[in-house]
Design a protein around this motif. Sequence first.
Motif, PDB file in Angstrom:
ATOM      1  N   ASP B   3      60.726  21.419  97.555  1.00  0.00           N
ATOM      2  CA  ASP B   3      60.741  20.784  98.871  1.00  0.00           C
ATOM      3  C   ASP B   3      61.734  19.632  98.951  1.00  0.00           C
ATOM      4  O   ASP B   3      61.921  19.049  99.996  1.00  0.00           O
ATOM      5  N   LYS B   4      62.384  19.321  97.840  1.00  0.00           N
ATOM      6  CA  LYS B   4      63.445  18.324  97.869  1.00  0.00           C
ATOM      7  C   LYS B   4      64.664  18.903  98.582  1.00  0.00           C
ATOM      8  O   LYS B   4      64.989  20.077  98.419  1.00  0.00           O
ATOM      9  N   LEU B   5      65.333  18.035  99.352  1.00  0.00           N
ATOM     10  CA  LEU B   5      66.555  18.474 100.007  1.00  0.00           C
ATOM     11  C   LEU B   5      67.709  18.516  99.012  1.00  0.00           C
ATOM     12  O   LEU B   5      68.514  19.454  98.991  1.00  0.00           O
ATOM     13  N   LEU B   6      67.758  17.491  98.169  1.00  0.00           N
ATOM     14  CA  LEU B   6      68.883  17.354  97.250  1.00  0.00           C
ATOM     15  C   LEU B   6      68.359  16.814  95.930  1.00  0.00           C
ATOM     16  O   LEU B   6      67.582  15.858  95.913  1.00  0.00           O
ATOM     17  N   THR B   7      68.760  17.464  94.845  1.00  0.00           N
ATOM     18  CA  THR B   7      68.403  16.964  93.523  1.00  0.00           C
ATOM     19  C   THR B   7      69.677  16.884  92.690  1.00  0.00           C
ATOM     20  O   THR B   7      70.370  17.874  92.526  1.00  0.00           O
ATOM     21  N   VAL B   8      69.964  15.696  92.221  1.00  0.00           N
ATOM     22  CA  VAL B   8      71.159  15.497  91.406  1.00  0.00           C
ATOM     23  C   VAL B   8      70.690  15.117  90.014  1.00  0.00           C
ATOM     24  O   VAL B   8      69.838  14.246  89.872  1.00  0.00           O
ATOM     25  N   SER B   9      71.224  15.797  88.995  1.00  0.00           N
ATOM     26  CA  SER B   9      70.831  15.425  87.643  1.00  0.00           C
ATOM     27  C   SER B   9      72.013  15.475  86.688  1.00  0.00           C
ATOM     28  O   SER B   9      72.836  16.390  86.764  1.00  0.00           O
ATOM     29  N   GLY B  10      72.106  14.452  85.859  1.00  0.00           N
ATOM     30  CA  GLY B  10      73.130  14.398  84.811  1.00  0.00           C
ATOM     31  C   GLY B  10      74.554  14.412  85.327  1.00  0.00           C
ATOM     32  O   GLY B  10      75.479  14.833  84.630  1.00  0.00           O
ATOM     33  N   LEU B  11      74.749  13.960  86.551  1.00  0.00           N
ATOM     34  CA  LEU B  11      76.080  14.033  87.170  1.00  0.00           C
ATOM     35  C   LEU B  11      77.031  13.033  86.498  1.00  0.00           C
ATOM     36  O   LEU B  11      76.738  11.837  86.435  1.00  0.00           O
ATOM     37  N   SER B  12      78.143  13.532  85.975  1.00  0.00           N
ATOM     38  CA  SER B  12      79.101  12.669  85.283  1.00  0.00           C
ATOM     39  C   SER B  12      80.515  13.013  85.692  1.00  0.00           C
ATOM     40  O   SER B  12      80.844  14.163  85.957  1.00  0.00           O
ATOM     41  N   ASP B  31      67.310  11.974  93.884  1.00  0.00           N
ATOM     42  CA  ASP B  31      66.986  13.072  94.786  1.00  0.00           C
ATOM     43  C   ASP B  31      66.720  12.534  96.171  1.00  0.00           C
ATOM     44  O   ASP B  31      66.623  11.321  96.383  1.00  0.00           O
ATOM     45  N   LEU B  32      66.678  13.436  97.121  1.00  0.00           N
ATOM     46  CA  LEU B  32      66.492  13.065  98.526  1.00  0.00           C
ATOM     47  C   LEU B  32      65.512  14.031  99.176  1.00  0.00           C
ATOM     48  O   LEU B  32      65.612  15.242  98.988  1.00  0.00           O
ATOM     49  N   GLU B  33      64.551  13.472  99.934  1.00  0.00           N
ATOM     50  CA  GLU B  33      63.675  14.307 100.752  1.00  0.00           C
ATOM     51  C   GLU B  33      64.363  14.558 102.092  1.00  0.00           C
ATOM     52  O   GLU B  33      65.245  13.800 102.470  1.00  0.00           O
ATOM     53  N   PRO B  34      63.917  15.592 102.818  1.00  0.00           N
ATOM     54  CA  PRO B  34      64.459  15.763 104.177  1.00  0.00           C
ATOM     55  C   PRO B  34      64.161  14.524 105.017  1.00  0.00           C
ATOM     56  O   PRO B  34      63.119  13.882 104.848  1.00  0.00           O
ATOM     57  N   ALA B  35      65.098  14.190 105.894  1.00  0.00           N
ATOM     58  CA  ALA B  35      64.941  13.077 106.837  1.00  0.00           C
ATOM     59  C   ALA B  35      64.670  11.744 106.143  1.00  0.00           C
ATOM     60  O   ALA B  35      64.001  10.875 106.678  1.00  0.00           O
ATOM     61  N   ILE B  67      71.477  20.372  93.162  1.00  0.00           N
ATOM     62  CA  ILE B  67      70.729  21.401  93.894  1.00  0.00           C
ATOM     63  C   ILE B  67      70.608  20.919  95.329  1.00  0.00           C
ATOM     64  O   ILE B  67      70.015  19.865  95.590  1.00  0.00           O
ATOM     65  N   PHE B  68      71.210  21.664  96.255  1.00  0.00           N
ATOM     66  CA  PHE B  68      71.173  21.282  97.655  1.00  0.00           C
ATOM     67  C   PHE B  68      70.549  22.423  98.452  1.00  0.00           C
ATOM     68  O   PHE B  68      70.998  23.561  98.357  1.00  0.00           O
ATOM     69  N   GLU B  69      69.476  22.112  99.179  1.00  0.00           N
ATOM     70  CA  GLU B  69      68.737  23.108  99.955  1.00  0.00           C
ATOM     71  C   GLU B  69      68.341  24.294  99.079  1.00  0.00           C
ATOM     72  O   GLU B  69      68.443  25.454  99.477  1.00  0.00           O
TER      73      GLU B  69
END
Lengths: 275, 264
Positions: B3-12, B31-35, B67-69
């Motif tokens: 249900d997460k809108l965006l999950t970013v992990s280990g971004l380098s 990470d980001l939830e919708p709205a 991970i986006f949408e």
Amino acid sequence: MSLRRFTRTPEAVAGVVVLALLAIMALAAPFLFPGDPQSIAGPALVRPFQDWAFPLGTDRLGRDVLAELFHGARTSLAVGLAAAAASLAIGTIVGTLAGFAGGIVDEILMRITDAFQTVPGFLLALAFVSVVGPSLGVVVIAIALSAWTGPARVARAEVLSIRERDYVASARVAGMHPLAIAFREVMPNALPPVLALSSVMVAGAILTEAALSFLGLGDPNRVTWGGMIAEGRAVLRTAPFLSIAPGVMLVFTVLGVYLAGEGIVENSAVKRGLA
Amino acid sequence: MTDKLLTVSGLSKRFKRRGDDIAAVAQAEFDLEPAETLALVGPSGSGKSTIARLLLRLIEPDAGRIIFEGDDWLALRGSALRARRARLQMVFQDPLSAFNPRTTVARALEDPLRIHAIVPRAGRPQAVAALLDRVGLSASLASRAIHEISGGQRQRVAIARAIATKPSLIVLDEAVSALDVSVRGKILELLNDLQRQEHIAYLFISHDIALVRAFAHRVAILDAGCIVEQGPARAVIDAPQSAVGKALLAAAPRLHRNRIEDVP
């Protein structure tokens, strides 16, 4: 020269006037001198200002020099403009692709540009025309082949700076196709410094065409000023006017193109400065 | 996770320049939830804009997952990526440089509608007028050149361009920093309205910690490419644990600091 006393703007005006006169000459040629200017019109080698049927005299074969000059203006202007436009177009497209794509595409395109630049331009044009055969279109292509590298380098340099701007990033974010970004967003904004080259290109193209014609590689079915000079060379001592008249026309044309071009570039620079 | 809108992990992401090898972003996780609004704050050069550019695929990361949408955003290529870009938009800091200098308001707004085939050609003038109305601008601005309108109007056009494709996430890279204070407030109001009505999430990049406290739900503090602190905006900003967070708070203008300190 009396033009030196004037400031920049009168120079541009003079250039535009010269070009306008040449354009009128070129357009009026078929009406003022109908028929083939290469056909024999009277006795051979009439001196200028002797017979008012032929104000500038006739050449070795009795062709009307004034008619030839008028028809030659058509060839010179047409070839000059077409070749310059073709080299600017090829150069801008190659430069934009190289600068925008970067990486291997840039390497390949710029090495091709290098290869063209290492061969003297005139030699390239000469070789191309002698292989393909002299006709107006071939001459235009030959001149464009020898002159497109300059605009390509200028366009690439400009594109390299523009592609880092935010509006190019915005276009990518909007999902625009990379080719659309290159040619709709980047290229139009890279054009001004490339177009500033156009006066040099037109003048260079007119001179190259004259030189090709002088060497007998012009379109044999058309009167060209370079061809007229070559024709007059055989009788240079006895009838120098045959070479001088088209030579003077060439000088004025190139001068007119330079002055008008400089004036236009100067004017647009002023306008951009004020905006 | 789903249900997460965006999950970013280990971004380098590292930049190599003249022998220097600088870690612009190191192991970023958020990470980001919708709205929802997540603010990224940090001093200059802490990697905020690099993260924005990585998310928008303007540059490619060295490592990490986005991970986006529900989809692997970094696996998208070519036309698939271009089509999905409709869902992830960006508003730039300088509204003047974010538009082609030769364009008009109408053309700037028609581009996304045309590219993503959202509105057929005949309907585009009305769609442009509706977008302008949506961001509080008069439809009569449509024919103006982009350099003929004011900075605040231009940033509204930039927001209109971003919402034209109905995105679920908009990255606001210092989107109000270049605007004067009165205009800034109105733009933030507009962004709040849009979030409530269209359920758009924001990644709000800023160095103005008072603004972030008022506008964002959560905040992540960046230092030298690493996220050093993350949490609810008010809690983190009122009592920062990291050295950078404390320094940012100390550097905020006094007027803001007094107000922040008043809150128990």
